[in-house]
Design an enzyme around this catalytic site. Structure first.
Site, PDB file in Angstrom:
ATOM      1  N   HIS A  18      21.979  -2.471 -33.912  1.00  0.00           N
ATOM      2  CA  HIS A  18      22.492  -1.578 -32.871  1.00  0.00           C
ATOM      3  C   HIS A  18      23.802  -0.930 -33.316  1.00  0.00           C
ATOM      4  CE1 HIS A  18      23.082  -0.378 -28.581  1.00  0.00           C
ATOM      5  NE2 HIS A  18      24.361  -0.453 -28.923  1.00  0.00           N
ATOM      6  N   GLU A  19      24.734  -1.749 -33.793  1.00  0.00           N
ATOM      7  CA  GLU A  19      26.030  -1.201 -34.208  1.00  0.00           C
ATOM      8  C   GLU A  19      25.915  -0.364 -35.470  1.00  0.00           C
ATOM      9  OE1 GLU A  19      28.284  -1.201 -32.095  1.00  0.00           O
ATOM     10  OE2 GLU A  19      27.415  -2.721 -30.764  1.00  0.00           O
ATOM     11  N   HIS A  75      25.321   3.157 -34.425  1.00  0.00           N
ATOM     12  CA  HIS A  75      26.581   3.844 -34.124  1.00  0.00           C
ATOM     13  C   HIS A  75      27.322   4.205 -35.416  1.00  0.00           C
ATOM     14  CE1 HIS A  75      26.637   3.441 -29.794  1.00  0.00           C
ATOM     15  NE2 HIS A  75      26.532   2.127 -29.836  1.00  0.00           N
ATOM     16  N   GLU A 121      24.582   6.477 -28.161  1.00  0.00           N
ATOM     17  CA  GLU A 121      23.638   5.424 -27.789  1.00  0.00           C
ATOM     18  C   GLU A 121      22.215   5.773 -28.181  1.00  0.00           C
ATOM     19  OE1 GLU A 121      24.008   2.321 -26.713  1.00  0.00           O
ATOM     20  OE2 GLU A 121      26.175   2.620 -26.908  1.00  0.00           O
TER      21      GLU A 121
END
Length: 490
Positions: free
Chosen positions: A255-256, A259, A285
């Site tokens: 997930h990170e 980003h 997101e």
């Protein structure tokens, strides 16, 4: 130099200072000594005073009046600098400084209250943060909806009413899908066992590299609440580890990485400018959620990951790649947003959106927040909240003043649905590539079609240009129906 050139040179220094302030925040969440919290609060407040003075400097307004745009990049620069300048000039300097100091102090207070399961210890701090943010929102809104004013910090161009309408359209299909899954009688076995921290971190680093994260321009550390920080040539991410749950570490990392890769892949020509960062949190997101879910939780990638898990940790309690895929995508009414399956995740966000909107409007008081949270959670998830760290104390966002941030998570899911539909149309059998652990086709598409533009386009335009279609929630909901229908038999 021309007025435009002088403005951009001044802005470059402002952006550099903002990066320094961001690094202070990263340090606070990762390696700062616990006893340094009060001093760090003063340091952050001082940095905010400097940044606020630069953003409100009358010279900026003068340059904006005289600057001429020679191309689309210059026009985008002027549009975003003007937006930032107009917002900053509406907020008194002492209020900006007070907010920076209060939110810095609040992080430690929230973390301690969360560890001690002590809501009462956090409420005075939350009340102070809310008071300051409401004051700021009123100054910016100028008589309009204060919550809409706060939304602009995270998703320019959107309103609370638009989000409410979108979420209202989504809720029936989400609730129906949840009901069908719970009534299916299918109950995938969760992953169980002991998974040593060092092996989790080693595997998460390998996976991060496969998704395109470059540790020559970043690093992976541990934090209570995973996050990413920075832009340009220095983009850092964090993850978390539980030796009973390796999926939390691996998927927090993915997930990170989404980003981080967004920031790393922005055109280097935009570095240290207002264009040199993600255009909005919703678009941000869309990247983290697409990396984590459409890519990372796909049957193709989890088939590869199953074999890597066996090589790293030994035999697993799940029998084969199909059972592992079902375990990774297991639907259950868990308490924690960051651990939620894709079906329940948006219900978490809708809860927070409604509560924070009521807080800003004054319709809900801080002292009543825990009861309101617990009542709504029981209604939406079918189970009572057992302790505050699983309820209103689980997220860091409100302690650091991020009112208006939460809805961008679901908006990001909607954007991701639109983007991934276009990605599949363009790349064809991308699953065959992901099944080998090669994510370069999918991540490369995101880099080319969206990430490289940074702040060049407004959020919705950026997504619609890449997706070649208007933004709508339908692709996301269709994806969820198809994916979980296959796992749960309809």
């Amino acid at each position: 130099m021309s007025a435009y050139d002088e403005l951009i040179a001044f802005q470059r220094d402002t952006q550099a200072l903002a990066q320094v302030a961001g690094r202070l925040g990263w340090d606070q969440e990762t390696v700062m000594p616990r006893g340094a919290a009060d001093q760090r609060s003063e340091e952050m407040a001082a940095m905010e005073s400097v940044l606020h003075a630069r953003r409100t400097d009358p010279k900026v307004g003068d340059w904006l009046d005289r600057a001429e745009a020679a191309d689309d990049v210059a026009r985008a620069n002027l549009r975003l600098i003007r937006r930032e300048h107009e917002r900053a000039t509406k907020v008194p300097a002492d209020l900006a400084k007070a907010l920076a100091g209060a939110t810095s102090r609040a992080q430690g207070i929230w973390a301690e209250a969360r560890a001690n399961e002590d809501v009462a210890a956090f409420l005075p701090t939350l009340a102070e943060i809310l008071r300051l943010r409401r004051e700021e929102a009123s100054a910016i809104a100028g008589g309009a909806d204060p919550y809409d004013a706060l939304l602009q910090d995270y998703e320019p161009g959107i309103t609370g009413s638009e989000l409410e309408a979108m979420f209202s359209r989504m809720r029936p299909r989400l609730v129906d899908l949840r009901g069908r899954i719970m009534a299916s009688g299918v109950s995938p076995e969760p992953l169980r066992g002991h998974f040593p921290e060092d092996r989790q971190l080693a595997l998460s680093a390998e996976i991060a590299a496969r998704f395109g994260y470059d540790v020559a321009h970043g690093r992976i550390d541990k934090a209570v609440h995973p996050f990413s920080s920075g832009s340009g040539a220095d983009v850092r991410i964090t993850t978390r580890v539980s030796e009973a749950d390796p999926l939390g570490c691996l998927y927090s990392t993915i997930h990170e990485v989404g980003h981080g890769c967004y920031e790393l892949h922005i055109d280097p020509a935009y570095r240290l400018s207002v264009l040199g960062q993600g255009v909005s949190m919703g678009v941000h997101e869309s990247q983290s959620r697409a990396y984590e879910n459409q890519m990372g939780r796909s049957r193709a990638f989890t088939g590869w990951l199953f074999e890597k898990m066996r090589a790293t940790f030994g035999e697993l309690n799940v029998a084969d790649a199909d059972a592992f895929h079902a375990a990774v995508n297991r639907v259950h009414s868990g308490y924690i947003r960051t651990e939620a399956d894709e079906v329940h995740y948006n219900l978490h966000i809708l809860l927070r959106f409604d509560l924070e909107r009521a807080l800003i409007a004054g319709d809900l008081q801080v002292g009543d927040l825990e009861a309101a949270w617990n009542d709504r959670f029981a209604a939406d998830f079918g189970v009572p909240v057992d302790r505050p760290s699983n309820g209103m104390l689980q997220d860091v966002h409100w302690s650091v003043g991020l009112f208006g941030y939460f809805p961008t998570y679901t908006l990001g899911n909607v954007y991701a649905g639109c983007l991934f539909r276009a990605l599949r149309e363009d790349l064809g059998d991308v699953d065959a590539q992901m099944a080998t652990g090669d994510l370069s086709g999918a991540t490369g598409w995101m880099a080319r079609n969206l990430q490289r533009h940074g702040g060049l386009y407004e959020p919705r335009e950026a997504v619609e240009r890449a997706a070649r279609a208007p933004v709508t929630e339908e692709p996301l909901l269709d994806y969820l129906d198809a994916k979980f229908g296959a796992i749960y038999g309809g």
